[in-house]
Design a protein around this motif. Structure first.
Motif, PDB file in Angstrom:
ATOM      1  N   GLU A 427     -33.649  29.902  -1.677  1.00  0.00           N
ATOM      2  CA  GLU A 427     -32.170  29.744  -1.896  1.00  0.00           C
ATOM      3  C   GLU A 427     -31.433  31.061  -2.717  1.00  0.00           C
ATOM      4  O   GLU A 427     -30.306  31.305  -2.324  1.00  0.00           O
ATOM      5  N   ALA A 428     -32.054  31.176  -3.802  1.00  0.00           N
ATOM      6  CA  ALA A 428     -31.443  32.150  -4.844  1.00  0.00           C
ATOM      7  C   ALA A 428     -31.170  33.510  -3.696  1.00  0.00           C
ATOM      8  O   ALA A 428     -30.331  34.039  -4.087  1.00  0.00           O
ATOM      9  N   VAL A 429     -32.148  33.929  -3.309  1.00  0.00           N
ATOM     10  CA  VAL A 429     -32.380  35.139  -2.620  1.00  0.00           C
ATOM     11  C   VAL A 429     -31.192  35.021  -1.332  1.00  0.00           C
ATOM     12  O   VAL A 429     -30.312  35.948  -1.312  1.00  0.00           O
ATOM     13  N   LYS A 430     -31.188  34.016  -0.619  1.00  0.00           N
ATOM     14  CA  LYS A 430     -30.278  33.953   0.471  1.00  0.00           C
ATOM     15  C   LYS A 430     -28.788  33.811   0.039  1.00  0.00           C
ATOM     16  O   LYS A 430     -27.744  34.101   0.820  1.00  0.00           O
ATOM     17  N   ARG A 431     -28.433  32.910  -0.947  1.00  0.00           N
ATOM     18  CA  ARG A 431     -27.326  33.057  -1.407  1.00  0.00           C
ATOM     19  C   ARG A 431     -26.801  34.228  -1.938  1.00  0.00           C
ATOM     20  O   ARG A 431     -25.526  34.677  -1.778  1.00  0.00           O
ATOM     21  N   ASP A 432     -27.569  35.068  -2.725  1.00  0.00           N
ATOM     22  CA  ASP A 432     -27.320  36.409  -2.839  1.00  0.00           C
ATOM     23  C   ASP A 432     -26.900  37.179  -1.605  1.00  0.00           C
ATOM     24  O   ASP A 432     -25.789  38.025  -1.863  1.00  0.00           O
ATOM     25  N   GLU A 433     -27.626  37.193  -0.782  1.00  0.00           N
ATOM     26  CA  GLU A 433     -27.463  38.013   0.639  1.00  0.00           C
ATOM     27  C   GLU A 433     -26.217  37.643   1.310  1.00  0.00           C
ATOM     28  O   GLU A 433     -25.205  38.555   1.395  1.00  0.00           O
ATOM     29  N   TYR A 434     -25.667  36.423   1.155  1.00  0.00           N
ATOM     30  CA  TYR A 434     -24.734  35.914   1.768  1.00  0.00           C
ATOM     31  C   TYR A 434     -23.301  36.412   0.988  1.00  0.00           C
ATOM     32  O   TYR A 434     -22.506  36.863   1.391  1.00  0.00           O
ATOM     33  N   ASN A 435     -23.490  36.255  -0.382  1.00  0.00           N
ATOM     34  CA  ASN A 435     -22.385  36.643  -1.338  1.00  0.00           C
ATOM     35  C   ASN A 435     -22.169  38.247  -1.068  1.00  0.00           C
ATOM     36  O   ASN A 435     -21.009  38.376  -1.049  1.00  0.00           O
ATOM     37  N   GLU A 436     -23.392  38.945  -1.112  1.00  0.00           N
ATOM     38  CA  GLU A 436     -23.048  40.336  -0.650  1.00  0.00           C
ATOM     39  C   GLU A 436     -22.110  40.628   0.547  1.00  0.00           C
ATOM     40  O   GLU A 436     -21.450  41.586   0.666  1.00  0.00           O
ATOM     41  N   PHE A 437     -22.828  39.796   1.687  1.00  0.00           N
ATOM     42  CA  PHE A 437     -21.952  40.175   2.804  1.00  0.00           C
ATOM     43  C   PHE A 437     -20.524  39.792   2.808  1.00  0.00           C
ATOM     44  O   PHE A 437     -19.750  40.491   3.555  1.00  0.00           O
ATOM     45  N   GLN A 438     -20.212  38.666   2.121  1.00  0.00           N
ATOM     46  CA  GLN A 438     -18.833  38.092   2.115  1.00  0.00           C
ATOM     47  C   GLN A 438     -18.073  39.460   1.332  1.00  0.00           C
ATOM     48  O   GLN A 438     -16.613  39.391   1.410  1.00  0.00           O
ATOM     49  N   GLN A 439     -18.569  40.264   0.889  1.00  0.00           N
ATOM     50  CA  GLN A 439     -17.775  41.321   0.123  1.00  0.00           C
ATOM     51  C   GLN A 439     -17.195  42.311   0.993  1.00  0.00           C
ATOM     52  O   GLN A 439     -16.607  43.402   0.749  1.00  0.00           O
ATOM     53  N   VAL A 440     -18.102  42.500   2.098  1.00  0.00           N
ATOM     54  CA  VAL A 440     -17.744  43.539   3.200  1.00  0.00           C
ATOM     55  C   VAL A 440     -16.678  43.181   3.956  1.00  0.00           C
ATOM     56  O   VAL A 440     -16.653  42.287   4.808  1.00  0.00           O
ATOM     57  N   ILE A 441     -15.740  44.123   4.338  1.00  0.00           N
ATOM     58  CA  ILE A 441     -14.624  43.961   5.372  1.00  0.00           C
ATOM     59  C   ILE A 441     -15.059  44.761   6.534  1.00  0.00           C
ATOM     60  O   ILE A 441     -15.452  45.969   6.601  1.00  0.00           O
ATOM     61  N   SER A 442     -14.960  44.083   7.825  1.00  0.00           N
ATOM     62  CA  SER A 442     -15.554  44.371   9.128  1.00  0.00           C
ATOM     63  C   SER A 442     -14.571  45.221   9.900  1.00  0.00           C
ATOM     64  O   SER A 442     -13.328  45.164   9.773  1.00  0.00           O
ATOM     65  N   PRO A 443     -14.952  45.869  10.632  1.00  0.00           N
ATOM     66  CA  PRO A 443     -14.184  46.633  11.707  1.00  0.00           C
ATOM     67  C   PRO A 443     -13.156  45.843  12.338  1.00  0.00           C
ATOM     68  O   PRO A 443     -11.883  46.114  12.697  1.00  0.00           O
ATOM     69  N   TRP A 444     -13.483  44.354  12.709  1.00  0.00           N
ATOM     70  CA  TRP A 444     -12.838  43.601  13.449  1.00  0.00           C
ATOM     71  C   TRP A 444     -11.521  43.008  12.605  1.00  0.00           C
ATOM     72  O   TRP A 444     -10.646  43.020  13.033  1.00  0.00           O
ATOM     73  N   GLU A 445     -11.788  42.990  11.205  1.00  0.00           N
ATOM     74  CA  GLU A 445     -10.839  42.515  10.403  1.00  0.00           C
ATOM     75  C   GLU A 445      -9.780  43.499  10.438  1.00  0.00           C
ATOM     76  O   GLU A 445      -8.418  43.392  10.202  1.00  0.00           O
ATOM     77  N   ARG A 446     -10.358  44.822   9.974  1.00  0.00           N
ATOM     78  CA  ARG A 446      -9.030  46.030  10.132  1.00  0.00           C
ATOM     79  C   ARG A 446      -8.538  46.266  11.268  1.00  0.00           C
ATOM     80  O   ARG A 446      -7.259  46.389  11.118  1.00  0.00           O
ATOM     81  N   GLU A 447      -9.169  46.021  12.477  1.00  0.00           N
ATOM     82  CA  GLU A 447      -8.384  46.155  13.695  1.00  0.00           C
ATOM     83  C   GLU A 447      -7.279  45.255  13.931  1.00  0.00           C
ATOM     84  O   GLU A 447      -6.172  45.403  14.380  1.00  0.00           O
ATOM     85  N   HIS A 448      -7.787  43.941  13.695  1.00  0.00           N
ATOM     86  CA  HIS A 448      -6.727  42.737  14.201  1.00  0.00           C
ATOM     87  C   HIS A 448      -5.847  42.241  13.030  1.00  0.00           C
ATOM     88  O   HIS A 448      -4.797  41.743  13.396  1.00  0.00           O
ATOM     89  N   LEU A 449      -6.264  42.602  11.880  1.00  0.00           N
ATOM     90  CA  LEU A 449      -5.382  42.065  10.732  1.00  0.00           C
ATOM     91  C   LEU A 449      -4.450  42.923   9.744  1.00  0.00           C
ATOM     92  O   LEU A 449      -3.605  42.703   9.511  1.00  0.00           O
ATOM     93  N   LEU A 450      -5.180  44.243  10.005  1.00  0.00           N
ATOM     94  CA  LEU A 450      -4.259  45.177   9.118  1.00  0.00           C
ATOM     95  C   LEU A 450      -2.944  45.245   9.014  1.00  0.00           C
ATOM     96  O   LEU A 450      -2.176  45.404   8.213  1.00  0.00           O
ATOM     97  N   LEU A 451      -2.545  45.353  10.446  1.00  0.00           N
ATOM     98  CA  LEU A 451      -1.000  45.452  10.804  1.00  0.00           C
ATOM     99  C   LEU A 451      -0.409  44.361  11.329  1.00  0.00           C
ATOM    100  O   LEU A 451       0.900  44.149  11.750  1.00  0.00           O
ATOM    101  N   ASN A 452      -1.035  43.160  11.731  1.00  0.00           N
ATOM    102  CA  ASN A 452      -0.713  42.151  12.524  1.00  0.00           C
ATOM    103  C   ASN A 452      -0.255  40.911  11.765  1.00  0.00           C
ATOM    104  O   ASN A 452       0.280  39.925  12.244  1.00  0.00           O
ATOM    105  N   VAL A 453      -0.873  40.730  10.564  1.00  0.00           N
ATOM    106  CA  VAL A 453      -0.678  39.408   9.892  1.00  0.00           C
ATOM    107  C   VAL A 453       0.125  39.659   8.508  1.00  0.00           C
ATOM    108  O   VAL A 453       0.474  40.735   8.123  1.00  0.00           O
TER     109      VAL A 453
END
Length: 453
Positions: A427-453
């Motif tokens: 649990e400790a390892v996987k919670r850390d991995e999930y939290n690390e992933f949550q810090q990453v901004i994906s190309p999808w977010e940049r493409e669709h949210l950067l100028l549209n929201v």
């Protein structure tokens, strides 16, 4: 020859015949199933009486960061564990320049007890529970993976490899021999390496994705089969690199293509009679067979955290992409998460189709067998058999890694079977991995949210 060489398998002795052994790799699988350990000259291995590694290797996340030890960081002093070689696992590393053997080691405390957080020990713990009931589980895993073009920039999408025809590997060519021939030289090396390593391949076929291959392994002892997959993953990657491509065991490496599964077939043998407990003397299905299926239905939601261990794993669980998203069971029905293949009574078995190829094979097999074990102990009946296309039903699996971890820690019976120490560390390892992933901004977010929201 030194004394330990009499304990190694025939294939390893044949590999060494007439050759000077240069190096020994003392390895064990970490939480991700990555080989950790140390390499040493063969003469040094001959003289060494003890091998040590810190227990903290089981706290390392897939990104190389370190999770906090359960119970509080102040209490954790990063003690050493003792590595005990399992000479029955000795095998060649035929891709190396020197003559090298790999040997899987068991992780033991300095007091001589199994380290409860070591994945190989977790699987052995589950098998001990079966043995205490007079049972011996038998498994047969299937390995799906992709050959892909070299990808040295993580910001670029993964694409299929170039085949010998000069064209990229084509999709939607399931079972095509021509498709397999496109990367036949890599397959040739896989066969040659497997022969040198003493690993048995039951069959190789083209799967539905572009560059996607499946390797079937013969049924056998769960620890042996997990060892083989551990070795196969490393070996297949090395074979691919020889031919300027990568092999990936990600659950969903290419957008728009099917994911890669590690289907696991299970049966259980009575230790006294040697008979499959899923069939009676007349060849009919037994109550134990149905109880095993019920255990799968009742506990697989908690096991998903080990069968789908990364954020990418959940991209495989989408409708109409050859991955079941349900807990239905059915005979000869590939749309169900729990399938009963066609077989004679002696080979009656249950196939878990939920595991991804990205799972640690020791933990994936342990979790799957744990579900069946709990079913045999609880003696509950499964839901009625699904006789239709189960893809049309509702999702029954957690859709994120965090949700899967919540279900794992909440299933007290599963925690007890796998071991509380292991589950808390996982649990400790996987919670850390999930939290690390949550810090990453994906190309999808940049493409669709950067100028549209």
């Amino acid at each position: 020859m030194n004394d330990w060489t009499t304990k190694i398998p025939d294939a390893a002795r044949e590999y060494l015949a007439g050759r000077r052994l240069d190096e020994i790799e003392c390895i064990l699988p970490d939480i991700a199933g990555v080989a950790r350990g140390k390499a040493m000259p063969a003469f040094k291995f001959d003289k060494q009486t003890h091998f040590y590694l810190p227990t903290s290797i089981f706290l390392q996340t897939i990104t190389g960061e370190w999770a906090n030890a359960p119970g509080g960081e102040d209490e954790y002093k990063e003690p050493d564990m003792t590595l005990v070689p399992d000479f029955s696992t000795a095998t060649a590393a035929p891709w190396t320049a020197d003559i090298t053997l790999q040997i899987i080691h068991d992780a033991m405390t300095q007091g001589g007890k199994p380290v409860p957080t070591a994945p190989r020990n977790v699987l052995k713990r589950v098998l001990d529970l079966y043995a205490a009931e007079g049972w011996k589980p038998v498994v047969a895993p299937e390995m799906e993976f992709y050959f892909v073009a070299r990808n040295i920039d993580p910001n670029m999408p993964i694409v299929p490899p170039m085949g010998r025809s000069g064209r990229k590997a084509a999709a939607k060519q399931a079972y095509s021999m021509s498709a397999v021939d496109e990367y036949g030289k890599v397959i040739d090396d896989v066969y040659d390496f497997a022969e040198a390593m003493g690993l048995e391949i039951d069959g190789i076929l083209q799967e539905g994705g572009a560059g996607q291959v499946e390797i079937n392994l013969a049924h056998g002892n769960p620890v042996d089969l997990a060892d083989h997959i551990f070795y196969f993953k490393r070996m297949i990657r090395e074979a691919a690199l020889r031919h300027d491509c990568f092999a990936t065991f990600m659950a969903k490496p290419i957008e728009g293509e099917p994911g890669s599964a590690m289907h696991i077939h299970h049966s259980v043998v009575d230790l006294k009679t040697g008979k499959n407990i899923f069939s009676d003397a007349e060849g009919r299905e037994t109550p134990a067979f149905l109880h095993f299926i019920a255990g799968m239905q009742n506990h697989l939601p908690a096991a998903v955290a080990l069968l789908a261990p990364y954020v990418n794993s959940y991209r495989r669980y989408v409708p109409d992409f050859a991955a079941p998203i349900n807990l239905e069971w059915g005979r000869d029905n590939r749309t169900t998460g729990i399938r009963v293949p066609i077989s004679g009574p002696e080979a009656r078995r249950v196939e878990n189709r939920l595991a991804g190829m990205d799972c640690n094979p020791y933990l994936g097999i342990a979790a799957s067998l744990a579900c069946g074990y709990l079913g045999l102990k609880e003696k509950r009946d499964p839901r009625p058999e699904c006789r239709i296309n189960a893809y049309m039903g509702e999702d029954e699996l957690p859709l994120t890694l965090n949700a899967a971890i919540d279900l794992l820690v909440a299933d007290e019976a599963m925690v007890e079977v796998l071991g509380p120490d292991f589950v808390h560390l996982y649990e400790a390892v996987k919670r850390d991995e999930y939290n690390e992933f949550q810090q990453v901004i994906s190309p999808w977010e940049r493409e669709h949210l950067l100028l549209n929201v």
